[in-house]
Motif scaffolding. Structure first.
Motif, PDB file in Angstrom:
ATOM      1  N   GLY A 117     -81.856 -31.129 -34.321  1.00 39.71           N
ATOM      2  CA  GLY A 117     -83.286 -31.255 -33.973  1.00 39.71           C
ATOM      3  C   GLY A 117     -83.492 -32.289 -35.183  1.00 39.71           C
ATOM      4  N   GLY A 118     -82.493 -33.003 -34.835  1.00 37.11           N
ATOM      5  CA  GLY A 118     -82.517 -34.529 -35.877  1.00 37.11           C
ATOM      6  C   GLY A 118     -82.347 -34.367 -37.137  1.00 37.11           C
ATOM      7  N   VAL A 119     -81.442 -33.329 -37.868  1.00 36.66           N
ATOM      8  CA  VAL A 119     -81.299 -33.227 -39.367  1.00 36.66           C
ATOM      9  C   VAL A 119     -79.853 -34.354 -39.767  1.00 36.66           C
ATOM     10  N   ASP A 120     -79.146 -34.663 -40.466  1.00 33.79           N
ATOM     11  CA  ASP A 120     -77.985 -35.200 -40.880  1.00 33.79           C
ATOM     12  C   ASP A 120     -77.105 -34.233 -41.066  1.00 33.79           C
ATOM     13  N   LYS A 121     -75.906 -34.034 -39.616  1.00 32.16           N
ATOM     14  CA  LYS A 121     -75.602 -33.089 -39.638  1.00 32.16           C
ATOM     15  C   LYS A 121     -74.496 -33.262 -40.870  1.00 32.16           C
ATOM     16  N   GLY A 122     -73.929 -34.425 -41.249  1.00 31.13           N
ATOM     17  CA  GLY A 122     -72.808 -33.999 -42.063  1.00 31.13           C
ATOM     18  C   GLY A 122     -73.231 -33.463 -43.274  1.00 31.13           C
ATOM     19  N   LEU A 123     -74.515 -33.685 -43.587  1.00 24.70           N
ATOM     20  CA  LEU A 123     -75.505 -32.911 -44.462  1.00 24.70           C
ATOM     21  C   LEU A 123     -75.371 -31.501 -44.917  1.00 24.70           C
ATOM     22  N   GLN A 124     -75.522 -30.507 -43.909  1.00 25.01           N
ATOM     23  CA  GLN A 124     -75.555 -29.530 -43.306  1.00 25.01           C
ATOM     24  C   GLN A 124     -74.531 -28.652 -44.208  1.00 25.01           C
ATOM     25  N   THR A 125     -74.815 -27.281 -44.486  1.00 24.36           N
ATOM     26  CA  THR A 125     -74.057 -26.680 -46.246  1.00 24.36           C
ATOM     27  C   THR A 125     -73.059 -25.430 -44.726  1.00 24.36           C
ATOM     28  N   ALA A 154     -69.331 -32.477 -44.063  1.00 29.61           N
ATOM     29  CA  ALA A 154     -68.907 -33.470 -44.604  1.00 29.61           C
ATOM     30  C   ALA A 154     -67.725 -33.504 -45.598  1.00 29.61           C
ATOM     31  N   ALA A 155     -68.540 -33.076 -47.133  1.00 33.19           N
ATOM     32  CA  ALA A 155     -67.271 -32.553 -47.897  1.00 33.19           C
ATOM     33  C   ALA A 155     -66.486 -32.290 -46.884  1.00 33.19           C
ATOM     34  N   HIS A 156     -66.366 -30.277 -46.193  1.00 37.39           N
ATOM     35  CA  HIS A 156     -64.887 -30.258 -45.842  1.00 37.39           C
ATOM     36  C   HIS A 156     -63.807 -31.036 -45.540  1.00 37.39           C
ATOM     37  N   VAL A 157     -64.453 -32.092 -44.243  1.00 36.36           N
ATOM     38  CA  VAL A 157     -63.787 -32.425 -43.449  1.00 36.36           C
ATOM     39  C   VAL A 157     -63.673 -33.833 -44.331  1.00 36.36           C
ATOM     40  N   LEU A 158     -64.324 -33.840 -45.787  1.00 34.58           N
ATOM     41  CA  LEU A 158     -63.336 -34.993 -46.317  1.00 34.58           C
ATOM     42  C   LEU A 158     -61.988 -34.430 -47.092  1.00 34.58           C
ATOM     43  N   LYS A 159     -62.281 -33.251 -47.143  1.00 35.87           N
ATOM     44  CA  LYS A 159     -60.965 -32.058 -48.478  1.00 35.87           C
ATOM     45  C   LYS A 159     -59.162 -32.374 -47.237  1.00 35.87           C
ATOM     46  N   PRO A 186     -64.918 -36.876 -37.185  1.00 38.29           N
ATOM     47  CA  PRO A 186     -66.099 -36.071 -37.341  1.00 38.29           C
ATOM     48  C   PRO A 186     -66.745 -35.102 -37.887  1.00 38.29           C
ATOM     49  N   CYS A 187     -67.767 -35.572 -39.189  1.00 36.22           N
ATOM     50  CA  CYS A 187     -68.015 -35.336 -40.143  1.00 36.22           C
ATOM     51  C   CYS A 187     -68.694 -33.173 -39.337  1.00 36.22           C
ATOM     52  N   ASP A 188     -68.940 -33.030 -38.304  1.00 35.71           N
ATOM     53  CA  ASP A 188     -68.921 -31.400 -37.998  1.00 35.71           C
ATOM     54  C   ASP A 188     -67.829 -30.660 -37.526  1.00 35.71           C
ATOM     55  N   THR A 189     -66.691 -30.926 -38.110  1.00 33.59           N
ATOM     56  CA  THR A 189     -65.338 -30.248 -37.230  1.00 33.59           C
ATOM     57  C   THR A 189     -64.524 -30.159 -39.327  1.00 33.59           C
ATOM     58  N   PRO A 190     -65.101 -28.818 -39.985  1.00 30.93           N
ATOM     59  CA  PRO A 190     -64.234 -28.310 -40.527  1.00 30.93           C
ATOM     60  C   PRO A 190     -63.164 -27.390 -40.900  1.00 30.93           C
TER      61      PRO A 190
END
Length: 204
Positions: free
Chosen positions: A22-30, A37-42, A104-108
């Protein structure tokens, strides 16, 4: 020679439109109280040296998110959300290492041994790019091209490819010596494409 982690810059690709969400910033969804994105960074941080975040929106939020990991936030140099290759180009240009490992930011749940297996394959095949495949229970093989280890020396060629109006990741990979690395756990590469999928994973 296989590169060690200090010669690899990790790159989190978070610059998309999030159309299917829906156009949200995917990496910032919790997920479980933390942005995706924090999960991926870790997951990436122990496998690489420096870290970069490719983000075209909310740079101040991503800067704060990446601060504990020493990550630098960068935007596409091409306008109009042209896709993951633009994020890759920004990462290849910004990296101070010989290699970039993108995710990608959506693969925790990305694997903790992603860099190890890709560097082994890149070195043994003397390839330019190493990327990921998985096989499902029915035997169908899937390519996960935005999980990749790439030589930063490819930046000029990628820039020329994008300047020519090309956008397809696989088409650009086909221009270079690319090795596909099979991973056994396809769940590790599960990417969240909708808010419903995110809600389902939250309940797990």
């Amino acid at each position: 020679m296989n590169p060690d982690c200090e010669h690899i810059t990790g790159l989190v690709l978070a610059g998309g439109r999030g159309t299917r969400m829906g156009g949200v910033d995917k990496g910032l969804q919790t997920l479980h109280g933390e942005p995706l994105a924090a999960h991926v960074l870790k997951r990436l941080a122990p496998q690489t040296g420096a870290l970069l975040i490719s983000a075209n929106r909310h740079p101040e939020v991503y800067t704060a998110l990446g601060a504990p990991f020493g990550a630098t936030v960068l935007a596409d140099t091409l306008p109009g959300f042209p896709g993951p290759l633009a994020g890759l180009l920004a990462g290849l240009r910004a990296a101070g290492t010989a290699y970039v490992l993108s995710a990608p930011c959506d693969t925790p749940g990305l694997p903790a041994d992603l860099a190890f297996h890709l560097t082994q394959a890149l070195g043994s095949h003397q390839a330019d790019i190493a990327t990921v495949t998985t096989t499902d229970a029915e035997g169908h093989v899937s390519l996960h091209p935005v999980f990749a280890l790439l030589r930063t020396s490819l930046a000029d060629d990628l820039a020329a490819f994008l300047d020519a109006g090309e956008r397809k990741v696989r088409a650009w990979y086909a221009r270079h010596k690319t090795v596909e690395v099979a991973f056994a756990d396809e769940r590790a590469f599960y990417n969240i494409n909708s808010l419903q999928e995110l809600a389902d994973l939250e309940r797990c």
